[in-house]
Motif scaffolding. Structure first.
Motif, PDB file in Angstrom:
ATOM      1  N   THR A 155       4.067   7.598  -7.591  1.00 43.38           N
ATOM      2  CA  THR A 155       3.879   8.408  -9.494  1.00 43.38           C
ATOM      3  C   THR A 155       1.880   8.067  -9.310  1.00 43.38           C
ATOM      4  OG1 THR A 155       5.627   7.846 -10.190  1.00 43.38           O
ATOM      5  CG2 THR A 155       4.594   9.009 -11.263  1.00 43.38           C
ATOM      6  N   GLN A 156       1.142   7.398  -9.830  1.00 42.03           N
ATOM      7  CA  GLN A 156       0.067   7.579 -10.071  1.00 42.03           C
ATOM      8  C   GLN A 156      -0.511   8.260  -8.297  1.00 42.03           C
ATOM      9  OE1 GLN A 156      -0.461   6.728 -13.204  1.00 42.03           O
ATOM     10  NE2 GLN A 156       1.933   6.260 -12.931  1.00 42.03           N
ATOM     11  N   SER A 157      -0.349   7.876  -6.893  1.00 43.16           N
ATOM     12  CA  SER A 157      -0.893   8.280  -6.111  1.00 43.16           C
ATOM     13  C   SER A 157      -0.546  10.089  -6.167  1.00 43.16           C
ATOM     14  CB  SER A 157      -0.408   7.296  -5.213  1.00 43.16           C
ATOM     15  OG  SER A 157      -0.777   7.949  -3.278  1.00 43.16           O
ATOM     16  N   LEU A 158       0.404   9.893  -6.159  1.00 42.78           N
ATOM     17  CA  LEU A 158       0.964  11.332  -6.365  1.00 42.78           C
ATOM     18  C   LEU A 158       0.254  12.079  -7.562  1.00 42.78           C
ATOM     19  CD1 LEU A 158       4.993  12.369  -6.783  1.00 42.78           C
ATOM     20  CD2 LEU A 158       3.567  13.765  -8.009  1.00 42.78           C
ATOM     21  N   LEU A 199      10.338  17.078  -6.880  1.00 44.76           N
ATOM     22  CA  LEU A 199      10.171  17.383  -5.313  1.00 44.76           C
ATOM     23  C   LEU A 199       8.841  15.539  -5.649  1.00 44.76           C
ATOM     24  CD1 LEU A 199      10.949  17.760  -2.567  1.00 44.76           C
ATOM     25  CD2 LEU A 199       8.831  19.984  -2.616  1.00 44.76           C
ATOM     26  N   SER A 200       9.507  14.997  -4.370  1.00 45.57           N
ATOM     27  CA  SER A 200       8.168  14.025  -4.469  1.00 45.57           C
ATOM     28  C   SER A 200       8.512  13.099  -3.071  1.00 45.57           C
ATOM     29  CB  SER A 200       8.389  12.914  -5.178  1.00 45.57           C
ATOM     30  OG  SER A 200       9.825  12.648  -5.819  1.00 45.57           O
ATOM     31  N   MET A 201       7.189  12.783  -2.396  1.00 41.25           N
ATOM     32  CA  MET A 201       7.433  11.162  -1.254  1.00 41.25           C
ATOM     33  C   MET A 201       6.587  10.578  -1.591  1.00 41.25           C
ATOM     34  SD  MET A 201       6.660  14.955   1.683  1.00 41.25           S
ATOM     35  CE  MET A 201       8.393  15.628   0.513  1.00 41.25           C
ATOM     36  N   MET A 202       7.198   9.676  -0.586  1.00 41.42           N
ATOM     37  CA  MET A 202       5.755   8.475  -0.738  1.00 41.42           C
ATOM     38  C   MET A 202       6.041   7.719   0.688  1.00 41.42           C
ATOM     39  SD  MET A 202       7.516   5.987  -3.202  1.00 41.42           S
ATOM     40  CE  MET A 202       6.542   4.309  -2.937  1.00 41.42           C
ATOM     41  N   GLN A 203       4.914   6.732   1.248  1.00 38.85           N
ATOM     42  CA  GLN A 203       4.982   6.567   1.954  1.00 38.85           C
ATOM     43  C   GLN A 203       4.478   5.087   2.057  1.00 38.85           C
ATOM     44  OE1 GLN A 203       5.525   7.958   5.174  1.00 38.85           O
ATOM     45  NE2 GLN A 203       5.342  10.421   4.099  1.00 38.85           N
ATOM     46  N   MET A 204       4.584   4.053   2.369  1.00 37.82           N
ATOM     47  CA  MET A 204       4.319   2.424   2.568  1.00 37.82           C
ATOM     48  C   MET A 204       4.317   1.548   3.661  1.00 37.82           C
ATOM     49  SD  MET A 204       8.051   2.471   0.207  1.00 37.82           S
ATOM     50  CE  MET A 204       8.492   4.436   0.599  1.00 37.82           C
ATOM     51  N   ARG A 205       3.308   0.557   3.156  1.00 37.74           N
ATOM     52  CA  ARG A 205       2.902  -0.420   4.224  1.00 37.74           C
ATOM     53  C   ARG A 205       3.433  -1.563   3.096  1.00 37.74           C
ATOM     54  NH1 ARG A 205      -2.768  -0.770   5.406  1.00 37.74           N
ATOM     55  NH2 ARG A 205      -2.971  -2.325   3.855  1.00 37.74           N
ATOM     56  N   LEU A 219       1.175  -1.047  -0.196  1.00 35.74           N
ATOM     57  CA  LEU A 219      -0.275   0.152  -0.159  1.00 35.74           C
ATOM     58  C   LEU A 219       0.819   1.352  -0.198  1.00 35.74           C
ATOM     59  CD1 LEU A 219      -3.239   1.001   0.243  1.00 35.74           C
ATOM     60  CD2 LEU A 219      -2.794   1.097   2.748  1.00 35.74           C
ATOM     61  N   VAL A 220       0.492   2.442  -0.805  1.00 37.60           N
ATOM     62  CA  VAL A 220       1.517   4.072  -1.023  1.00 37.60           C
ATOM     63  C   VAL A 220       0.777   4.562  -0.643  1.00 37.60           C
ATOM     64  CG1 VAL A 220       2.981   2.180  -1.592  1.00 37.60           C
ATOM     65  CG2 VAL A 220       2.251   3.342  -3.434  1.00 37.60           C
ATOM     66  N   THR A 221       1.336   5.687  -0.551  1.00 37.68           N
ATOM     67  CA  THR A 221       0.635   6.991  -1.411  1.00 37.68           C
ATOM     68  C   THR A 221       2.117   7.994  -1.791  1.00 37.68           C
ATOM     69  OG1 THR A 221       1.202   8.174   1.216  1.00 37.68           O
ATOM     70  CG2 THR A 221      -1.337   6.948   0.400  1.00 37.68           C
ATOM     71  N   GLY A 222       1.046   8.808  -2.739  1.00 38.41           N
ATOM     72  CA  GLY A 222       2.626   9.327  -2.560  1.00 38.41           C
ATOM     73  C   GLY A 222       1.939  11.325  -3.169  1.00 38.41           C
ATOM     74  N   LEU A 223       2.714  12.025  -3.011  1.00 36.38           N
ATOM     75  CA  LEU A 223       2.948  13.575  -2.751  1.00 36.38           C
ATOM     76  C   LEU A 223       3.886  14.097  -3.516  1.00 36.38           C
ATOM     77  CD1 LEU A 223       1.298  14.775   0.573  1.00 36.38           C
ATOM     78  CD2 LEU A 223       0.352  14.173  -2.098  1.00 36.38           C
ATOM     79  N   GLY A 224       4.336  15.468  -4.239  1.00 38.30           N
ATOM     80  CA  GLY A 224       4.984  16.034  -4.197  1.00 38.30           C
ATOM     81  C   GLY A 224       4.261  17.109  -5.418  1.00 38.30           C
ATOM     82  N   GLY A 225       5.438  17.471  -6.227  1.00 33.03           N
ATOM     83  CA  GLY A 225       5.110  17.728  -8.050  1.00 33.03           C
ATOM     84  C   GLY A 225       6.499  18.831  -8.521  1.00 33.03           C
ATOM     85  N   LEU A 226       6.596  18.879  -9.309  1.00 31.23           N
ATOM     86  CA  LEU A 226       7.238  20.358 -10.425  1.00 31.23           C
ATOM     87  C   LEU A 226       7.400  21.731 -10.045  1.00 31.23           C
ATOM     88  CD1 LEU A 226       9.408  20.496 -12.080  1.00 31.23           C
ATOM     89  CD2 LEU A 226       7.627  20.537 -14.106  1.00 31.23           C
ATOM     90  N   VAL A 227       8.576  21.728  -8.439  1.00 34.15           N
ATOM     91  CA  VAL A 227       8.309  23.167  -7.029  1.00 34.15           C
ATOM     92  C   VAL A 227       9.630  24.171  -8.208  1.00 34.15           C
ATOM     93  CG1 VAL A 227       7.043  22.301  -6.068  1.00 34.15           C
ATOM     94  CG2 VAL A 227       9.040  21.963  -5.809  1.00 34.15           C
ATOM     95  N   VAL A 228      10.653  23.932  -9.079  1.00 32.56           N
ATOM     96  CA  VAL A 228      10.789  24.779  -9.565  1.00 32.56           C
ATOM     97  C   VAL A 228      11.733  24.513 -10.826  1.00 32.56           C
ATOM     98  CG1 VAL A 228      14.314  24.997  -9.105  1.00 32.56           C
ATOM     99  CG2 VAL A 228      12.770  24.650  -7.392  1.00 32.56           C
ATOM    100  N   TYR A 229      12.213  23.466 -10.983  1.00 35.20           N
ATOM    101  CA  TYR A 229      12.741  23.352 -12.585  1.00 35.20           C
ATOM    102  C   TYR A 229      11.554  23.711 -13.646  1.00 35.20           C
ATOM    103  CZ  TYR A 229      16.194  21.368 -11.281  1.00 35.20           C
ATOM    104  OH  TYR A 229      18.055  21.512  -9.609  1.00 35.20           O
TER     105      TYR A 229
END
Length: 390
Positions: free
Chosen positions: A362-365, A249-255, A198-208
């Motif tokens: 990535t799909q979650s993000l 920039l991206s981050m994810m959580q995993m179980r 089980l995963v969730t993700g957040l992030g974005g294209l925040v600089v480039y």
């Protein structure tokens, strides 16, 4: 012992692995090279001998009597090229990530099993001394039973490495959370002893994404423009790829399937470049400082306030060779695998699970952080690869 006859598909940045595999009269020899760019083929006879065969079409080599092939091409081409060789019973070294989708990985695993052809995925970080040392500490019970694994990946050179060529286009990578994260996700799974379910993700294209300067670099290689010393601050970057639609920039959580929880964070505009792993167990935690040169693993296993010197420190020796000495070990294992088969430190199933985690995250993000469940591979495939592809 006759030399193994090897082919190399792709002579870009990871083409250096071909030089490690080229050991004339010592067990293996590069006899054929393929690259879409004729310029990349211009120097191969100086590298590998006057008789090396060259082509711009890998399909010309599937029936060339090769004992193995190294597929070192851009990510989105891995699946199709590897399938061509596996179906012709040519053992394959496949650079990570093995594919850019979970279904693509599953097709590769199925093809290797169906043809009985050996498949090896180049997750060289399993041979990185610091990772091996951390795994040994875990296996020895230095921190008890693992309950959590965290990884922070600082990609300070990201603007030069990944936003000026094909990496910046999600059609070629799915995203950098998968492309770069495949290494770290595999390590997280290996240290934790399980796979993400089980995963969730957040992030974005925040600089480039704010940089308007773009240039088509068709025909160029990363080594043509790479200049990390001039890569700061990030917003001063110029001549990015015409398409930039992957996250910086991206981050994810995993179980994981064994109850371990994990997290992974990746940033492409930090001033420094390294990976920091923290493994927390029922009896302590370990954390690395540095990942390839001048590496120390610190262990805390007594109650206290924070103390930087820790309860124990392990200095990790870094041998000669690219990627902290991991690449020579990787190629050594692959060549032995061609000859003898059997289980290896790297694992095609684990490589699939790393892609599956990165792909799902990535799909979650891109859907606002929606939790996504990951199905395991077919049990028959798992058993086949666990048995050493015999």
């Amino acid at each position: 012992m006759n030399d193994l006859r090897l082919g190399v598909i792709g002579l870009g940045v990871r083409g250096e692995l071909a030089d490690l595999a080229h050991r004339p009269a010592a067990g293996s020899r590069v006899v054929a090279c393929c690259d879409l760019d004729p310029k990349a083929l211009s120097g191969v006879r100086d590298r590998f001998g006057p008789d090396v065969r060259t082509t711009t079409d890998h399909r010309e080599l599937v029936a060339a009597g090769l004992d193995g092939v190294l597929v070192l091409t851009p990510d989105h081409t891995h699946e199709g090229i590897a399938l061509d060789f596996l179906s012709n019973r040519v053992p394959v070294f496949l650079e990570k990530p093995m594919a850019i989708t979970t279904t693509g990985c599953d097709r590769l695993l199925a093809a290797a099993q169906a043809s009985g052809t050996r498949l090896y995925v180049g997750h060289n970080m399993r041979h990185l001394p610091v990772v091996m040392a951390m795994r040994q500490l875990v296996e020895e019970g230095a921190i008890g039973q693992v309950k959590a694994v965290w990884c922070r990946h600082f990609v300070g050179h990201g603007g030069d490495f990944y936003f000026k060529d094909w990496h910046a286009d999600r059609r070629n990578t799915t995203g950098l959370l998968l492309q770069k994260g495949a290494h770290d996700l595999d390590v997280i799974h290996w240290l934790a002893g399980g796979y993400s379910r089980l995963v969730t993700g957040l992030g974005g294209l925040v600089v480039y994404g704010d940089i308007a300067s773009r240039r088509d670099r068709t025909g160029e290689r990363m080594t043509d423009w790479l200049a990390p010393a001039h890569n700061w601050p990030p917003l001063q970057q110029r001549d990015l790829n015409p398409v930039v639609d992957v996250e910086d920039l991206s981050m994810m959580q995993m179980r994981l399937d064994n109850g371990v929880f994990a997290s992974y964070q990746q940033c492409h505009f930090t001033p420094d470049s390294w990976r920091n792993y923290t493994i927390i167990g029922t009896e302590g935690r370990i954390e690395n400082f540095g990942d390839s040169d001048d590496v120390t693993i610190k262990l805390w296993n007594r109650r206290s306030d924070y103390h930087a010197d820790a309860d124990d420190s392990i200095h990790v020796q870094t041998p000669a060779g690219s990627h902290g000495g991991a690449d020579p070990r990787l190629i050594e294992e692959f060549l032995d695998f061609i000859r003898h088969g059997g289980n290896t430190v790297t694992s095609p199933v684990a490589a699939r699970e790393a892609v599956a985690a990165g792909y799902a995250a990535t799909q979650s993000l891109r859907s606002g952080g929606r939790p996504i469940e990951i199905a395991p591979p077919d049990p028959a495939l798992i058993a086949y690869f666990d048995n050493g592809q015999r």
